[in-house]
Design a protein around this motif. Structure first.
Motif, PDB file in Angstrom:
ATOM      1  N   ALA A 115      32.252  -8.854 -41.989  1.00 40.94           N
ATOM      2  CA  ALA A 115      32.612  -7.802 -42.822  1.00 40.94           C
ATOM      3  C   ALA A 115      31.980  -6.488 -42.423  1.00 40.94           C
ATOM      4  O   ALA A 115      32.020  -5.387 -43.165  1.00 40.94           O
ATOM      5  N   GLY A 116      31.027  -6.523 -41.291  1.00 43.43           N
ATOM      6  CA  GLY A 116      30.484  -5.280 -40.729  1.00 43.43           C
ATOM      7  C   GLY A 116      28.898  -5.243 -40.745  1.00 43.43           C
ATOM      8  O   GLY A 116      28.541  -4.176 -40.498  1.00 43.43           O
ATOM      9  N   ALA A 117      28.246  -6.342 -40.928  1.00 40.73           N
ATOM     10  CA  ALA A 117      26.824  -6.511 -40.922  1.00 40.73           C
ATOM     11  C   ALA A 117      26.229  -6.804 -39.509  1.00 40.73           C
ATOM     12  O   ALA A 117      26.770  -7.548 -38.812  1.00 40.73           O
ATOM     13  N   ASP A 118      25.017  -6.325 -39.031  1.00 36.85           N
ATOM     14  CA  ASP A 118      24.390  -6.675 -37.906  1.00 36.85           C
ATOM     15  C   ASP A 118      23.410  -7.730 -38.370  1.00 36.85           C
ATOM     16  O   ASP A 118      22.346  -7.525 -39.354  1.00 36.85           O
ATOM     17  N   VAL A 119      23.812  -9.008 -38.180  1.00 33.91           N
ATOM     18  CA  VAL A 119      23.243 -10.200 -38.620  1.00 33.91           C
ATOM     19  C   VAL A 119      22.377 -10.823 -37.866  1.00 33.91           C
ATOM     20  O   VAL A 119      22.618 -11.175 -36.651  1.00 33.91           O
ATOM     21  N   THR A 120      21.020 -11.233 -38.178  1.00 33.67           N
ATOM     22  CA  THR A 120      20.164 -12.141 -37.420  1.00 33.67           C
ATOM     23  C   THR A 120      20.280 -13.370 -38.206  1.00 33.67           C
ATOM     24  O   THR A 120      19.816 -13.439 -39.221  1.00 33.67           O
ATOM     25  N   PHE A 121      20.377 -14.601 -37.646  1.00 27.58           N
ATOM     26  CA  PHE A 121      20.545 -15.856 -38.206  1.00 27.58           C
ATOM     27  C   PHE A 121      19.582 -16.878 -37.804  1.00 27.58           C
ATOM     28  O   PHE A 121      19.329 -17.030 -36.571  1.00 27.58           O
ATOM     29  N   ILE A 122      18.716 -17.144 -38.706  1.00 17.74           N
ATOM     30  CA  ILE A 122      17.483 -18.211 -38.667  1.00 17.74           C
ATOM     31  C   ILE A 122      17.768 -19.410 -39.152  1.00 17.74           C
ATOM     32  O   ILE A 122      18.382 -19.486 -40.158  1.00 17.74           O
ATOM     33  N   THR A 123      17.923 -20.389 -37.977  1.00 17.43           N
ATOM     34  CA  THR A 123      18.499 -21.706 -38.313  1.00 17.43           C
ATOM     35  C   THR A 123      17.789 -22.722 -37.235  1.00 17.43           C
ATOM     36  O   THR A 123      16.986 -22.169 -36.465  1.00 17.43           O
ATOM     37  N   CYS A 124      18.112 -23.949 -37.483  1.00 19.60           N
ATOM     38  CA  CYS A 124      17.699 -25.121 -36.508  1.00 19.60           C
ATOM     39  C   CYS A 124      18.645 -25.938 -36.160  1.00 19.60           C
ATOM     40  O   CYS A 124      19.388 -26.350 -37.159  1.00 19.60           O
ATOM     41  N   VAL A 125      19.036 -26.254 -34.917  1.00 19.08           N
ATOM     42  CA  VAL A 125      19.906 -27.193 -34.394  1.00 19.08           C
ATOM     43  C   VAL A 125      19.419 -28.059 -33.400  1.00 19.08           C
ATOM     44  O   VAL A 125      18.243 -27.788 -33.124  1.00 19.08           O
TER      45      VAL A 125
END
Length: 304
Positions: A53-63
């Motif tokens: 949708a147009g955001a500059d996203v930083t994703f914090i997760t664990c895999v």
């Protein structure tokens, strides 16, 4: 134009989906068709929705350091999401969800969190620089509750608006709710949060009021295509949703949350942001899968 900066902290799963005629009852076996393996997880779905949708996203997760985890990271990169703060662990499996989707669009989901349970408060502290330029932070409850509380504390310390999507439903510490700028439960989640599970219909207002009393500044109770009940200092009442012919409702709430935070970070007023997110969710239920159902900004803007 400069994209709004959003940090999303949450789960990453791989969804294993089977289309079935209807959701089976306990002990029943149903023959389905069209098995699909689709990227999912509430945090990841919301990150993809916000990015498209147009955001500059930083994703914090664990895999985990397995095929599912490696593929997930690659998918996030293809969506333009910043993956620099993804924790990778050995000796565990990445998150997995088993999903049955009925012909009427309803679903039944079982999740094995795996590596999602290893995203810990100390990781959030280590990743604190990821939040430095964020305009808004979003989290859910598919990661440890103490980790979510650490995110809320950083948001509070840095004076960054914090949005909590309290799913899956569970009681949460009052200390967490006091740090929430905006909370987005559905009807059943609102009931569990306020210990009012048996309240429905006209009691939406009462549950929203209770969440405000518990500390949340703005409450949005999502009610599917019926709309959203909004309560804060300035607004109180229903905002009508958009009917759609549903084929899969799996990630509608995630699409709503991801596009809502994008709209808010982009400067939209709360009612306008809710309308934007409801249009995105209505589009998503007409498509199969979690992340594949997330619409682009152009699709949302053109939706009537």
């Amino acid at each position: 134009m400069k994209k709004p900066k959003i940090v999303i902290v949450g789960s990453s799963n791989t969804d294993m989906v089977i289309k079935v005629p209807r959701i089976p009852i306990p002990g029943e076996t149903i023959i389905g068709k069209n098995f699909m393996m689709i990227p999912g997880g509430k945090g990841a779905n919301q990150a993809v929705a916000a990015a498209r949708a147009g955001a500059d996203v930083t994703f914090i997760t664990c895999v985990a350091d397995d095929a599912f985890g490696r593929q997930a990271i690659e998918n996030y990169r293809k969506e333009g999401i910043n993956t620099s703060y993804i924790k990778v662990v050995k000796g565990e499996h990445s998150g997995i969800a088993l999903i049955a989707v009925a012909n009427d669009g309803e679903n039944s989901i079982a999740v094995a969190p795996g590596a999602n349970n290893l995203l810990l408060p100390e990781d959030i502290e280590q990743f604190e620089d990821a939040f430095s330029e964020a305009q808004l932070i979003l989290a859910q409850l598919e990661i440890p509750i103490q980790t979510v509380l650490s995110v809320a504390e950083i948001a509070s310390a840095k004076n960054i608006p914090f949005v909590l999507n309290p799913a899956p439903a569970m009681p949460v510490p009052v200390d967490l709710l006091k740090k929430v700028t905006l909370i987005t439960p559905n009807e059943s989640e609102a009931g569990i949060l306020t210990a009012q599970e048996n309240l429905t219909g006209n009691n939406i207002q009462k549950m929203a009021g209770s969440l405000r009393e518990m500390g949340a500044k703005t409450v949005l109770v999502t009610l599917g295509e019926k709309g959203v009940y909004l309560k804060n200092e300035k607004h109180q009442g229903m905002l009508v949703g958009y009917p759609a012919k549903a084929v899969d409702t799996t990630a509608a709430g995630d699409i709503f949350n991801g596009t809502l935070v994008l709209a808010l970070a982009d400067g939209k007023e709360i009612k306008e942001a809710i309308d934007f997110a409801q249009r995105a969710a209505a589009i998503s239920v007409t498509r199969i899968g979690a992340q594949p159902s997330a619409p682009t900004r152009q699709e949302i803007d053109c939706f009537i």
